[in-house]
Design a protein around this motif. Structure first.
Motif, PDB file in Angstrom:
ATOM      1  N   HIS A 319       0.931  -1.321  -0.017  1.00 37.67           N
ATOM      2  CA  HIS A 319       0.057  -0.067   0.076  1.00 37.67           C
ATOM      3  C   HIS A 319       0.918   1.416  -0.131  1.00 37.67           C
ATOM      4  O   HIS A 319       1.655   1.445   0.959  1.00 37.67           O
ATOM      5  N   GLU A 322       2.178   3.449   2.730  1.00 40.14           N
ATOM      6  CA  GLU A 322       1.987   2.953   4.037  1.00 40.14           C
ATOM      7  C   GLU A 322       2.744   1.732   4.465  1.00 40.14           C
ATOM      8  O   GLU A 322       3.358   1.606   5.473  1.00 40.14           O
ATOM      9  N   THR A 323       2.692   0.670   3.572  1.00 42.63           N
ATOM     10  CA  THR A 323       3.539  -0.414   3.641  1.00 42.63           C
ATOM     11  C   THR A 323       4.682  -0.526   2.896  1.00 42.63           C
ATOM     12  O   THR A 323       5.553  -1.542   2.676  1.00 42.63           O
ATOM     13  N   ALA A 355       5.365  -0.962   9.486  1.00 39.58           N
ATOM     14  CA  ALA A 355       3.942  -0.904   9.004  1.00 39.58           C
ATOM     15  C   ALA A 355       3.904  -2.216   8.115  1.00 39.58           C
ATOM     16  O   ALA A 355       2.760  -3.051   8.283  1.00 39.58           O
ATOM     17  N   ALA A 356       4.854  -2.493   7.274  1.00 39.02           N
ATOM     18  CA  ALA A 356       4.754  -3.611   6.639  1.00 39.02           C
ATOM     19  C   ALA A 356       4.954  -5.022   7.290  1.00 39.02           C
ATOM     20  O   ALA A 356       4.030  -5.964   7.096  1.00 39.02           O
ATOM     21  N   TRP A 359       1.555  -5.473   9.113  1.00 35.12           N
ATOM     22  CA  TRP A 359       0.432  -5.998   8.305  1.00 35.12           C
ATOM     23  C   TRP A 359       0.692  -7.415   7.770  1.00 35.12           C
ATOM     24  O   TRP A 359      -0.191  -8.184   7.619  1.00 35.12           O
ATOM     25  N   ARG A 363      -0.793 -13.060   8.360  1.00 30.81           N
ATOM     26  CA  ARG A 363      -1.472 -13.385   7.309  1.00 30.81           C
ATOM     27  C   ARG A 363      -1.064 -14.364   6.033  1.00 30.81           C
ATOM     28  O   ARG A 363      -1.924 -14.693   5.225  1.00 30.81           O
TER      29      ARG A 363
END
Length: 399
Positions: A319, A322-323, A355-356, A359, A363
């Motif tokens: 993103h 962001e990431t 941030a990465a 996230w 996942r």
């Protein structure tokens, strides 16, 4: 459930690593897995470690490079595919597999063998099969897609970009997205957010992936030349093997720019994590990327990533702002600008990497991957069982 997986190679590149992650997860779920491979390779050692039975049958690809696509070669590969599907069907029946799964679309023998053995077939799509102009299908693009559609109960794709790509020929409702698992290949002793140590000679960018024009190593070299011209002390590491011809092209490009002391060709590394760890920035310059295992590995290690914005699955992982950072493929100046930004503002790289990692954590687990795929395999098997049972000639011959 017992499943026969058909691997296109016995190497340990992206699709094969995804297969190993899936097998490990399925075994933990109680699935009995078998594997067919075309020849010997390091994948077999990994299968032995998982106590998974395998067998070698020399089935060919049904794609070839444009430079090798002479008519006799195409006919020979097609005949071999048809002939070798017969012993493959015997083995599938002997193993008493419930269904067959081809791990990539570069081989067609598994689907044909499944039809002969009267087992449902699932196609696991890990690549943009029609995007590379240097790879051509022996049966042609449209005929191959139609045959895949007829021979398969369901398709599994590793990104929505792949679904869109195949949707030209296959009903997108039949293609289900399952993001693959990514398990770091060794234990992380230090903090995942650790960045380069102060004793590193200069700012380091790393690209992990096979040497191929689609991976964009040439674009990274042009960006490096621009960065150095601006006075930034930087080096670029390529981790991966590939085409010797393309390696020579890249080598000449390095010499033309006078970057011999700033570009290092590491070659194939079974575990590239040490190189990712030492990187200040991980670059993903691919013109098209179906998923991007190295991208997720970098995210899990808390590394800032600069990637192409129009590279398929990569944009589903990164993103922008962001990431990670995205740039327009083909624009090496924009790439250089973003590398310089992270060089000049180290805190920005730390923010993006952290941030990465947050996230990506949780996942891409084997358990989630295996359970989602198992659900689709069960769906394919249930559909097949609704049909009237038929006597299988291969099982008869083994009695």
């Amino acid at each position: 459930m017992r499943v026969c997986f058909v691997s296109h190679t016995a190497k340990k590149y992206g699709a094969e690593l995804a297969l190993l992650e899936l097998l490990q997860g399925l075994v933990a779920e109680g699935v009995d897995c078998k594997v067919l491979v075309p020849k010997k390779g390091p994948l077999l050692t990994a299968l032995d470690q998982l106590h998974i039975e395998w067998k070698i049958i020399g089935y060919p690809f049904w794609v070839a490079g444009a430079r090798r696509r002479w008519m006799s070669g195409r006919i020979l590969r097609t005949v071999r595919t048809l002939l070798l599907a017969i012993p493959m069907a015997h083995i599938i029946a002997k193993w008493q597999c419930d269904l067959v799964c081809s791990n990539t679309m570069t081989i067609g023998a598994g689907a044909l063998a499944a039809r002969l053995a009267k087992r449902p077939h699932v196609w696991h799509l890990h690549e943009f099969g029609y995007r590379d102009p240097n790879l051509l299908f022996d049966l042609g693009e449209r005929r191959t897609a139609r045959l895949m559609d007829r021979l398969s109960a369901i398709f599994i794709a590793n990104s929505y970009a792949v679904v869109k790509h195949y949707g030209r020929y296959i009903n997108q409702e039949r293609i289900k997205v399952v993001y693959q698992a990514v398990t770091l290949r060794d234990e992380i002793e230090s903090s995942p957010g650790n960045h380069a140590t102060t004793d590193k000679p200069c700012f380091t960018c790393v690209i992990v992936g096979s040497l191929h024009i689609a991976k964009g190593q040439d674009e990274a070299i042009r960006a490096l030349a621009e960065i150095v011209r601006r006075g930034v002390d930087m080096e670029l590491l390529f981790v991966g093997a590939g085409s010797k011809r393309y390696r020579k092209v890249l080598g000449q490009q390095v010499r033309d720019f006078g970057l011999e002391q700033r570009v290092k060709f590491i070659g194939y590394a079974e575990n590239p994590l040490p190189y990712i760890r030492m990187a200040d920035v991980v670059l993903v310059c691919s013109r098209w990327e179906a998923f991007g295992r190295a991208t997720v590995e970098a995210m899990l290690l808390g590394k800032p990533i600069i990637a192409t914005a129009n590279s398929g699955g990569t944009a589903e992982l990164i993103h922008d702002g962001e990431t990670g950072l995205l740039y327009e493929a083909g624009n090496h100046v924009e790439l250089a600008d973003k590398i310089q930004r992270l060089y000049q503002i180290p805190s920005e790289g730390i923010r993006l990497g952290t941030a990465a990692r947050m996230w990506a954590a949780g996942r891409f687990t084997q358990q989630r991957y295996a359970r989602e795929v198992l659900s689709l395999l069960s769906e394919a098997l249930t559909k097949e069982q609704h049909a009237a049972p038929a006597v299988n000639q291969f099982e008869q011959s083994d009695d």
